[in-house]
Design a protein around this motif. Sequence first.
Motif, PDB file in Angstrom:
ATOM      1  N   LYS A  40       0.822  -1.213   0.000  1.00 34.49           N
ATOM      2  CA  LYS A  40       0.000   0.000   0.000  1.00 34.49           C
ATOM      3  C   LYS A  40       0.854   1.260   0.000  1.00 34.49           C
ATOM      4  CE  LYS A  40      -3.690   2.589   0.571  1.00 34.49           C
ATOM      5  NZ  LYS A  40      -4.685   2.806  -0.490  1.00 34.49           N
ATOM      6  N   SER A  41       1.937   1.242   0.774  1.00 37.69           N
ATOM      7  CA  SER A  41       2.811   2.409   0.885  1.00 37.69           C
ATOM      8  C   SER A  41       4.232   1.967   0.560  1.00 37.69           C
ATOM      9  CB  SER A  41       2.742   2.995   2.306  1.00 37.69           C
ATOM     10  OG  SER A  41       3.656   4.049   2.471  1.00 37.69           O
ATOM     11  N   PRO A  42       4.702   2.187  -0.673  1.00 41.12           N
ATOM     12  CA  PRO A  42       6.019   1.683  -1.109  1.00 41.12           C
ATOM     13  C   PRO A  42       7.191   2.100  -0.223  1.00 41.12           C
ATOM     14  CG  PRO A  42       4.749   2.441  -2.990  1.00 41.12           C
ATOM     15  CD  PRO A  42       3.975   2.837  -1.774  1.00 41.12           C
ATOM     16  N   GLY A  43       7.079   3.236   0.442  1.00 37.43           N
ATOM     17  CA  GLY A  43       8.174   3.680   1.296  1.00 37.43           C
ATOM     18  C   GLY A  43       8.129   3.117   2.698  1.00 37.43           C
ATOM     19  N   PHE A  44       7.159   2.234   2.935  1.00 35.94           N
ATOM     20  CA  PHE A  44       6.957   1.708   4.281  1.00 35.94           C
ATOM     21  C   PHE A  44       8.178   0.940   4.788  1.00 35.94           C
ATOM     22  CE2 PHE A  44       5.565  -1.816   7.019  1.00 35.94           C
ATOM     23  CZ  PHE A  44       4.941  -1.116   8.022  1.00 35.94           C
ATOM     24  N   LEU A  45       8.837   0.218   3.888  1.00 38.78           N
ATOM     25  CA  LEU A  45       9.951  -0.639   4.298  1.00 38.78           C
ATOM     26  C   LEU A  45      11.288   0.087   4.313  1.00 38.78           C
ATOM     27  CD1 LEU A  45       8.991  -3.866   2.298  1.00 38.78           C
ATOM     28  CD2 LEU A  45       8.516  -3.351   4.691  1.00 38.78           C
ATOM     29  N   ASP A  46      11.302   1.359   3.953  1.00 39.75           N
ATOM     30  CA  ASP A  46      12.561   2.113   3.903  1.00 39.75           C
ATOM     31  C   ASP A  46      13.041   2.461   5.311  1.00 39.75           C
ATOM     32  OD1 ASP A  46      12.302   1.992   1.194  1.00 39.75           O
ATOM     33  OD2 ASP A  46      11.613   4.070   0.951  1.00 39.75           O
ATOM     34  N   VAL A 295       6.523 -11.086  19.334  1.00 39.50           N
ATOM     35  CA  VAL A 295       5.821 -11.067  18.045  1.00 39.50           C
ATOM     36  C   VAL A 295       4.432 -10.441  18.213  1.00 39.50           C
ATOM     37  CG1 VAL A 295       4.882 -12.486  16.185  1.00 39.50           C
ATOM     38  CG2 VAL A 295       7.070 -13.090  17.215  1.00 39.50           C
ATOM     39  N   GLY A 296       3.761 -10.770  19.306  1.00 39.91           N
ATOM     40  CA  GLY A 296       2.445 -10.200  19.562  1.00 39.91           C
ATOM     41  C   GLY A 296       2.482  -8.689  19.700  1.00 39.91           C
ATOM     42  N   ALA A 297       3.502  -8.169  20.388  1.00 37.59           N
ATOM     43  CA  ALA A 297       3.643  -6.719  20.543  1.00 37.59           C
ATOM     44  C   ALA A 297       3.898  -6.049  19.200  1.00 37.59           C
ATOM     45  CB  ALA A 297       4.773  -6.406  21.516  1.00 37.59           C
ATOM     46  N   LEU A 298       4.700  -6.699  18.351  1.00 36.44           N
ATOM     47  CA  LEU A 298       4.967  -6.158  17.020  1.00 36.44           C
ATOM     48  C   LEU A 298       3.708  -6.171  16.154  1.00 36.44           C
ATOM     49  CD1 LEU A 298       8.463  -7.772  16.317  1.00 36.44           C
ATOM     50  CD2 LEU A 298       7.991  -5.368  16.804  1.00 36.44           C
ATOM     51  N   ILE A 299       2.883  -7.227  16.285  1.00 39.34           N
ATOM     52  CA  ILE A 299       1.622  -7.289  15.541  1.00 39.34           C
ATOM     53  C   ILE A 299       0.723  -6.127  15.948  1.00 39.34           C
ATOM     54  CG2 ILE A 299      -0.524  -8.580  15.254  1.00 39.34           C
ATOM     55  CD1 ILE A 299       1.070 -11.138  15.439  1.00 39.34           C
ATOM     56  N   LEU A 300       0.610  -5.887  17.244  1.00 41.32           N
ATOM     57  CA  LEU A 300      -0.244  -4.809  17.732  1.00 41.32           C
ATOM     58  C   LEU A 300       0.212  -3.458  17.184  1.00 41.32           C
ATOM     59  CD1 LEU A 300      -2.581  -4.044  19.664  1.00 41.32           C
ATOM     60  CD2 LEU A 300      -0.843  -3.682  21.426  1.00 41.32           C
ATOM     61  N   SER A 301       1.510  -3.212  17.230  1.00 36.21           N
ATOM     62  CA  SER A 301       2.056  -1.953  16.725  1.00 36.21           C
ATOM     63  C   SER A 301       1.880  -1.837  15.214  1.00 36.21           C
ATOM     64  CB  SER A 301       3.542  -1.834  17.101  1.00 36.21           C
ATOM     65  OG  SER A 301       4.085  -0.616  16.667  1.00 36.21           O
ATOM     66  N   ALA A 302       2.136  -2.936  14.486  1.00 38.84           N
ATOM     67  CA  ALA A 302       1.982  -2.926  13.032  1.00 38.84           C
ATOM     68  C   ALA A 302       0.519  -2.735  12.640  1.00 38.84           C
ATOM     69  CB  ALA A 302       2.517  -4.222  12.439  1.00 38.84           C
ATOM     70  N   LEU A 303      -0.381  -3.300  13.418  1.00 44.78           N
ATOM     71  CA  LEU A 303      -1.807  -3.166  13.132  1.00 44.78           C
ATOM     72  C   LEU A 303      -2.254  -1.716  13.282  1.00 44.78           C
ATOM     73  CD1 LEU A 303      -4.350  -4.769  12.435  1.00 44.78           C
ATOM     74  CD2 LEU A 303      -4.737  -5.081  14.878  1.00 44.78           C
ATOM     75  N   GLU A 304      -1.786  -1.051  14.319  1.00 45.95           N
ATOM     76  CA  GLU A 304      -2.126   0.358  14.518  1.00 45.95           C
ATOM     77  C   GLU A 304      -1.558   1.215  13.390  1.00 45.95           C
ATOM     78  OE1 GLU A 304      -0.563   1.009  18.392  1.00 45.95           O
ATOM     79  OE2 GLU A 304      -2.328   0.210  19.434  1.00 45.95           O
ATOM     80  N   ARG A 305      -0.380   0.873  12.900  1.00 42.67           N
ATOM     81  CA  ARG A 305       0.204   1.593  11.778  1.00 42.67           C
ATOM     82  C   ARG A 305      -0.570   1.306  10.489  1.00 42.67           C
ATOM     83  NH1 ARG A 305       3.326   5.892  11.345  1.00 42.67           N
ATOM     84  NH2 ARG A 305       4.265   5.153  13.278  1.00 42.67           N
ATOM     85  N   ALA A 306      -1.030   0.059  10.334  1.00 43.53           N
ATOM     86  CA  ALA A 306      -1.776  -0.318   9.126  1.00 43.53           C
ATOM     87  C   ALA A 306      -3.082   0.459   9.024  1.00 43.53           C
ATOM     88  CB  ALA A 306      -2.054  -1.818   9.133  1.00 43.53           C
ATOM     89  N   VAL A 307      -3.726   0.711  10.156  1.00 44.74           N
ATOM     90  CA  VAL A 307      -4.970   1.488  10.147  1.00 44.74           C
ATOM     91  C   VAL A 307      -4.729   2.876   9.561  1.00 44.74           C
ATOM     92  CG1 VAL A 307      -6.686   2.601  11.628  1.00 44.74           C
ATOM     93  CG2 VAL A 307      -6.029   0.232  12.058  1.00 44.74           C
TER      94      VAL A 307
END
Length: 352
Positions: A40-46, A295-307
Amino acid sequence: MTDAAKRSFDIGDAFKRASGHSAFWPAIALVVLVVACGVKSPGFLDVTIQDGHLFGQLIDILRNSATPLLLALGMCLVIATGGIDLSVGAVMAISLAVSLTWIDKSGNGSDLGVVLTAIVLGLVVALAIGIFNGFLVTVLEIQPFIATMILMVAGRGIAMLLTKGQITTVTSPPFKAIGSGFLFGIPMPVIIAAVVFVVLALLVRKSAFGMMLESIGINREASRLAGVKAASTTWIVYIVCGLLAGLAGIVYGAPTMAADANNIGLMKEMDAIMVVVLGGTKLDGGRFSLGGTVVGALILSALERAVVIFELPSQTTPLFKAIVLIAVCVAASPLFRERMRMRRARREAAAA
């Protein structure tokens, strides 16, 4: 058997072993989230380096996962014994309120000694709360849900008393550095969370402590009869949980240098429990996974960023948390794995 068949068999066998690990499906969910955000956001992995410091959305995910990870690591140990701690959000508010009130009263937030004293005081109060919770659970034998709900309700009132119902703000560069500073180019919250994780991992996996936690969670009475000091061990994990909640409060509030007793730590106990469950630890006690908790903490943080990346209303964040939690729990359930195993066996039998 041909070489190709052997390789296929080895890969399938490796997948079966990997998929049986409690952190496997949470890790898959994390990868899916990261890939989806990257598409969705090409610069996300930079990831860039500026003035020797790491920056980027992936770094932000690591930074934002520090607070829920600190809470969840303590919660994971408590849940391993078959307990629960609902007071961690309130402890965050109290610890931060104590630290910032001390700095505010000193009138010298730039003094390193004042800041260190404030941090120690905040952690000591959190430690005392952990001792109190452990006392209620182990000595008075009050159910953990009820025992920790006492401070879940009263703790925020205590924080309000400390701040006199106001938002306490200070100006303290040393204190702010705890939440927004860098060490060796890595955000300070990430360093703090990593150190805590390593210490706990060494404690529970390189000593008998972890085995005692699991035995208590599986069968408290049997573990007691086997010579495990169930009461003292359980008391220790509540102390650790309280201490880490206090540290999480300081790390969380350091960037803004403000203590809002009404909102700091609000519903964070639910996030901590969710992170533990996402990491593959069962709420009925016994086996637990600190690595899965990360891993669970990273999922939670990534999910909030994905929103944010997918431009979804912020109010929908709890809904997506629930969807991810359900998906991971279903994928990791023994019934689902058994049915998938039987389906693979039927396909292999049909192919033969």
